[in-house]
Design a protein around this motif. Structure first.
Motif, PDB file in Angstrom:
ATOM      1  N   THR A 185     -25.692 -73.609  38.732  1.00 40.12           N
ATOM      2  CA  THR A 185     -24.903 -74.842  38.861  1.00 40.12           C
ATOM      3  C   THR A 185     -24.943 -75.681  37.582  1.00 40.12           C
ATOM      4  O   THR A 185     -24.623 -76.869  37.600  1.00 40.12           O
ATOM      5  N   GLY A 186     -25.382 -75.043  36.470  1.00 38.16           N
ATOM      6  CA  GLY A 186     -25.265 -75.695  35.155  1.00 38.16           C
ATOM      7  C   GLY A 186     -23.994 -75.183  34.485  1.00 38.16           C
ATOM      8  O   GLY A 186     -23.040 -74.793  35.175  1.00 38.16           O
ATOM      9  N   TYR A 231     -28.873 -81.118  35.570  1.00 38.82           N
ATOM     10  CA  TYR A 231     -27.443 -80.861  35.824  1.00 38.82           C
ATOM     11  C   TYR A 231     -26.775 -82.004  36.608  1.00 38.82           C
ATOM     12  O   TYR A 231     -25.551 -82.052  36.725  1.00 38.82           O
ATOM     13  N   THR A 260     -22.916 -67.586  36.413  1.00 40.71           N
ATOM     14  CA  THR A 260     -22.115 -68.493  37.220  1.00 40.71           C
ATOM     15  C   THR A 260     -20.647 -68.189  37.003  1.00 40.71           C
ATOM     16  O   THR A 260     -20.287 -67.336  36.185  1.00 40.71           O
ATOM     17  N   THR A 261     -19.800 -68.894  37.694  1.00 42.90           N
ATOM     18  CA  THR A 261     -18.366 -68.873  37.409  1.00 42.90           C
ATOM     19  C   THR A 261     -17.721 -70.110  38.027  1.00 42.90           C
ATOM     20  O   THR A 261     -18.201 -70.635  39.033  1.00 42.90           O
ATOM     21  N   GLY A 262     -16.646 -70.550  37.398  1.00 45.66           N
ATOM     22  CA  GLY A 262     -15.837 -71.604  37.974  1.00 45.66           C
ATOM     23  C   GLY A 262     -14.611 -70.983  38.633  1.00 45.66           C
ATOM     24  O   GLY A 262     -13.654 -71.679  38.970  1.00 45.66           O
ATOM     25  N   VAL A 281     -29.228 -64.791  35.921  1.00 43.68           N
ATOM     26  CA  VAL A 281     -28.632 -66.039  36.414  1.00 43.68           C
ATOM     27  C   VAL A 281     -27.307 -66.225  35.672  1.00 43.68           C
ATOM     28  O   VAL A 281     -27.279 -66.359  34.445  1.00 43.68           O
ATOM     29  N   SER A 340     -39.133 -72.405  31.611  1.00 46.77           N
ATOM     30  CA  SER A 340     -37.838 -72.000  31.074  1.00 46.77           C
ATOM     31  C   SER A 340     -37.802 -72.368  29.599  1.00 46.77           C
ATOM     32  O   SER A 340     -38.328 -73.414  29.205  1.00 46.77           O
ATOM     33  N   TYR A 392     -30.293 -66.448  31.269  1.00 47.09           N
ATOM     34  CA  TYR A 392     -29.040 -67.208  31.359  1.00 47.09           C
ATOM     35  C   TYR A 392     -28.265 -66.909  30.094  1.00 47.09           C
ATOM     36  O   TYR A 392     -28.836 -66.381  29.123  1.00 47.09           O
ATOM     37  N   GLY A 393     -26.983 -67.202  30.089  1.00 46.54           N
ATOM     38  CA  GLY A 393     -26.176 -66.913  28.896  1.00 46.54           C
ATOM     39  C   GLY A 393     -25.969 -65.424  28.670  1.00 46.54           C
ATOM     40  O   GLY A 393     -25.543 -65.007  27.587  1.00 46.54           O
TER      41      GLY A 393
HETATM   42  N1  LIG Z   1     -32.695 -72.816  31.763  1.00 47.05           N
HETATM   43  C1  LIG Z   1     -31.766 -73.212  30.936  1.00 47.05           C
HETATM   44  O1  LIG Z   1     -32.021 -73.898  29.932  1.00 47.05           O
HETATM   45  C2  LIG Z   1     -30.347 -72.804  31.213  1.00 47.05           C
HETATM   46  C3  LIG Z   1     -29.377 -72.895  30.187  1.00 47.05           C
HETATM   47  C4  LIG Z   1     -28.077 -72.477  30.479  1.00 47.05           C
HETATM   48  C5  LIG Z   1     -27.761 -72.012  31.748  1.00 47.05           C
HETATM   49  N2  LIG Z   1     -28.714 -71.973  32.722  1.00 47.05           N
HETATM   50  C6  LIG Z   1     -28.376 -71.529  34.101  1.00 47.05           C
HETATM   51  O2  LIG Z   1     -27.725 -70.286  34.043  1.00 47.05           O
HETATM   52  C7  LIG Z   1     -26.431 -70.382  34.654  1.00 47.05           C
HETATM   53  C8  LIG Z   1     -25.488 -69.415  33.995  1.00 47.05           C
HETATM   54  O3  LIG Z   1     -25.387 -69.700  32.616  1.00 47.05           O
HETATM   55  P1  LIG Z   1     -24.144 -69.186  31.769  1.00 47.05           P
HETATM   56  O4  LIG Z   1     -22.915 -69.880  32.222  1.00 47.05           O
HETATM   57  O5  LIG Z   1     -24.516 -69.288  30.342  1.00 47.05           O
HETATM   58  O6  LIG Z   1     -24.053 -67.649  32.250  1.00 47.05           O
HETATM   59  P2  LIG Z   1     -23.216 -66.434  31.684  1.00 47.05           P
HETATM   60  O7  LIG Z   1     -23.407 -65.343  32.668  1.00 47.05           O
HETATM   61  O8  LIG Z   1     -23.518 -66.149  30.262  1.00 47.05           O
HETATM   62  O9  LIG Z   1     -21.704 -66.943  31.672  1.00 47.05           O
HETATM   63  C9  LIG Z   1     -20.988 -67.248  32.838  1.00 47.05           C
HETATM   64  C10 LIG Z   1     -19.552 -67.421  32.418  1.00 47.05           C
HETATM   65  O10 LIG Z   1     -19.022 -66.150  32.044  1.00 47.05           O
HETATM   66  C11 LIG Z   1     -17.630 -66.188  32.160  1.00 47.05           C
HETATM   67  N3  LIG Z   1     -17.137 -64.822  32.391  1.00 47.05           N
HETATM   68  C12 LIG Z   1     -17.488 -63.980  33.368  1.00 47.05           C
HETATM   69  N4  LIG Z   1     -16.846 -62.802  33.269  1.00 47.05           N
HETATM   70  C13 LIG Z   1     -16.041 -62.920  32.196  1.00 47.05           C
HETATM   71  C14 LIG Z   1     -15.105 -62.041  31.584  1.00 47.05           C
HETATM   72  N5  LIG Z   1     -14.905 -60.807  32.049  1.00 47.05           N
HETATM   73  N6  LIG Z   1     -14.471 -62.491  30.485  1.00 47.05           N
HETATM   74  C15 LIG Z   1     -14.682 -63.745  29.999  1.00 47.05           C
HETATM   75  N7  LIG Z   1     -15.545 -64.625  30.547  1.00 47.05           N
HETATM   76  C16 LIG Z   1     -16.231 -64.211  31.631  1.00 47.05           C
HETATM   77  C17 LIG Z   1     -17.385 -67.074  33.386  1.00 47.05           C
HETATM   78  O11 LIG Z   1     -16.222 -67.833  33.119  1.00 47.05           O
HETATM   79  P3  LIG Z   1     -15.384 -68.508  34.320  1.00 47.05           P
HETATM   80  O12 LIG Z   1     -16.185 -69.715  34.745  1.00 47.05           O
HETATM   81  O13 LIG Z   1     -14.086 -68.856  33.670  1.00 47.05           O
HETATM   82  O14 LIG Z   1     -15.275 -67.496  35.391  1.00 47.05           O
HETATM   83  C18 LIG Z   1     -18.654 -67.918  33.519  1.00 47.05           C
HETATM   84  O15 LIG Z   1     -18.454 -69.318  33.434  1.00 47.05           O
HETATM   85  C19 LIG Z   1     -26.074 -71.853  34.532  1.00 47.05           C
HETATM   86  O16 LIG Z   1     -25.077 -72.278  35.411  1.00 47.05           O
HETATM   87  C20 LIG Z   1     -27.421 -72.481  34.812  1.00 47.05           C
HETATM   88  O17 LIG Z   1     -27.680 -72.479  36.202  1.00 47.05           O
HETATM   89  C21 LIG Z   1     -30.001 -72.338  32.462  1.00 47.05           C
END
Ligand SMILES: NC(=O)c1ccc[n+]([C@@H]2O[C@H](COP(=O)([O-])OP(=O)(O)OC[C@H]3O[C@@H](n4cnc5c(N)ncnc54)[C@H](OP(=O)(O)O)[C@@H]3O)[C@@H](O)[C@H]2O)c1
Length: 308
Positions: A39-40, A69, A263-265, A261, A160, A210-211
Motif C-alpha cells: 500500500t506504498g 504511507y 503492488t498495482t494500481g 512485495v 527494512s 520491494y521494487g
Molecule cells: N520498505 C520500504 O522502504 C519500501 C519501499 C518501497 C516499497 N515498499 C513496499 O513494496 C510495495 C511494492 O513496491 P513497488 O511498487 O516498488 O513494487 P514493484 O513490484 O517494483 O512495482 C509495482 C509496479 O509495477 C508496475 N508493473 C507491473 N507489471 C508491469 C508491466 N508488465 N509493465 C510495466 N509496469 C508494470 C505496476 O504498475 P501499475 O500500478 O500501473 O499496475 C506497479 O505499480 C509498496 O507498495 C510498499 O508496500 C516498501
C-alpha cells in the motif's frame, strides 16, 4: 459439462492462488506468504481501501502497509470490505520514528486501531536512518520491538532497508532476532546486496523484496530487456499461456528465496501476478543470465544512503 468446466476453472484458480500464497518459514517458527500486496508506492498517501479489497478478493493474503504511507486506515477498511476472515490474512506494518514522548508500543497501538486489528503479523523498523543518529539508538528501538512481540501485538518483528552494519548492531545482544529484512531487490542491485544476503543467511533472516519490477518500468532499454523478453517467450511457448517480463522477474525473485512485495494500481494485473507462480522453474542458465545482465548496470531507486 458446463458445470464441470466452471468447477475445474475454480479449482485451478484456487491452486494458482495457493502457489502465490506458499508459506515461507520464518526464524521464529511463524511463516509468511510468498507474494504480498503493498500500500506504498502506487498507493502512497492515497485511500487504498478498494485496491486492498480487490487484491484480497482476487486471492492475495499478504498485505504490506506502513505508518509512513499514511493510509493504514484504508488498509484496515479494505480488509473489512473484503469479508475475508482476519486469521486467513498476513498483515505487515512498519514503524516510523515515534513523535516526541511516544514509544514504539504507542505507535503500534495507534496503527492497530487504524487497521482495525488486534495484532499485526509482522512489524518492521521501516528504515535504520531514522534511528541511528545516536550510538545505541537502534539497539534501544529493537528492545522496544522485542517487547511488542512478547506482548503479542506483533506476531513477528523485523527490519527494512538494513545493511550489514545496521543488522549486526541489532543482532548483537538481541533476545529475538529479526525475522525479515525488507529491501529493494532486483537484478540491478543484486550484486550490491549480496553481503546483506550472506549475513541474513547466517541468522535465518528472510529477505522480502520491494521494487522488484523496477527493470520493467523504472529503467528501460538496458541489458536486461532482451534477456527477460527471451525467457518470457520460452515460458509462453512451453506453457501455451502468455508470460511477460514482469512475471519473469517475480520468478527470478522466487528462485532467490525472496518473499515478494509488489503492488498495482491496476485491478487487471492482480490475477496476472497471482497466476505467475504456476510457471515452470527458471533454468540455472536463465537465472545466471539475469544475474549477469543485471550486474552490468547498477540502479537503486529508493534508499540511496550507503552504509555497508
Ligand atoms: N520498505 C520500504 O522502504 C519500501 C519501499 C518501497 C516499497 N515498499 C513496499 O513494496 C510495495 C511494492 O513496491 P513497488 O511498487 O516498488 O513494487 P514493484 O513490484 O517494483 O512495482 C509495482 C509496479 O509495477 C508496475 N508493473 C507491473 N507489471 C508491469 C508491466 N508488465 N509493465 C510495466 N509496469 C508494470 C505496476 O504498475 P501499475 O500500478 O500501473 O499496475 C506497479 O505499480 C509498496 O507498495 C510498499 O508496500 C516498501
Amino acid at each position: 459439462m458446463a458445470l464441470l468446466k466452471i468447477t475445474n476453472q475454480s479449482c485451478t484458480s484456487i491452486l494458482l492462488t495457493t502457489m502465490a500464497n506458499t508459506r515461507i518459514k520464518l526464524n521464529d517458527n511463524t511463516s509468511i506468504p510468498l507474494l504480498g500486496f503493498g500500500t506504498g508506492t502506487a498507493h502512497y498517501q492515497k485511500d487504498a481501501q478498494d485496491s486492498v479489497a480487490d487484491a484480497i478478493i482476487a486471492g492475495f493474503t499478504h498485505l504490506d502497509g506502513a505508518q509512513f504511507y499514511q493510509n493504514e486506515d484504508s488498509l484496515g477498511a479494505g480488509i473489512v470490505a473484503s469479508g475475508k476472515p482476519r486469521e486467513k490474512l498476513f498483515v505487515t506494518t512498519k514503524l516510523a520514528k515515534p513523535a516526541e514522548g511516544k514509544t514504539v508500543r504507542d505507535t503500534l497501538v495507534e496503527s492497530l486501531a487504524k487497521l482495525q486489528l488486534d495484532y499485526v503479523d509482522l512489524f518492521l523498523i521501516h528504515t535504520p536512518l531514522q534511528f541511528n543518529a545516536e550510538p545505541g539508538a537502534l539497539k534501544a528501538v529493537w528492545k522496544e520491538m522485542e517487547a511488542v512481540k512478547k506482548e503479542g501485538l506483533a506476531r513477528s518483528i523485523g527490519v527494512s532497508n538494513f545493511r550489514p552494519t545496521q543488522l549486526r548492531e541489532v543482532i548483537d545482544g538481541a533476545e529475538i532476532l529479526p525475522s525479515v529484512n525488507q529491501i529493494e531487490f532486483h537484478p540491478h542491485v543484486y550484486k550490491e546486496v549480496l553481503p546483506t544476503l550472506e549475513l541474513q543467511k547466517e541468522y535465518g533472516i528472510i529477505t522480502a523484496s520491494y521494487g522488484g519490477l523496477s527493470p520493467v518500468f523504472r529503467v528501460k532499454g538496458g541489458p536486461l530487456d532482451p534477456v527477460l523478453a527471451s525467457i518470457a517467450k520460452r515460458l509462453s511457448d512451453t506453457t501455451g499461456k502468455p508470460f511477460n517480463e514482469a512475471q519473469v522477474l517475480f520468478l527470478w525473485q522466487r528462485e532467490k528465496g525472496v518473499v515478494i512485495v509488489t503492488t498495482t494500481g491496476n485491478k487487471s494485473r492482480l490475477t496476472e501476478y497471482l497466476n505467475t507462480f504456476d510457471a515452470p522453474r527458471l533454468t540455472d542458465l536463465e537465472i545466471a543470465s539475469i544475474d549477469e545482465a543485471g550486474s552490468k548496470e547498477h540502479h537503486r531507486f529508493f534508499v540511496r544512503v550507503i552504509t555497508v
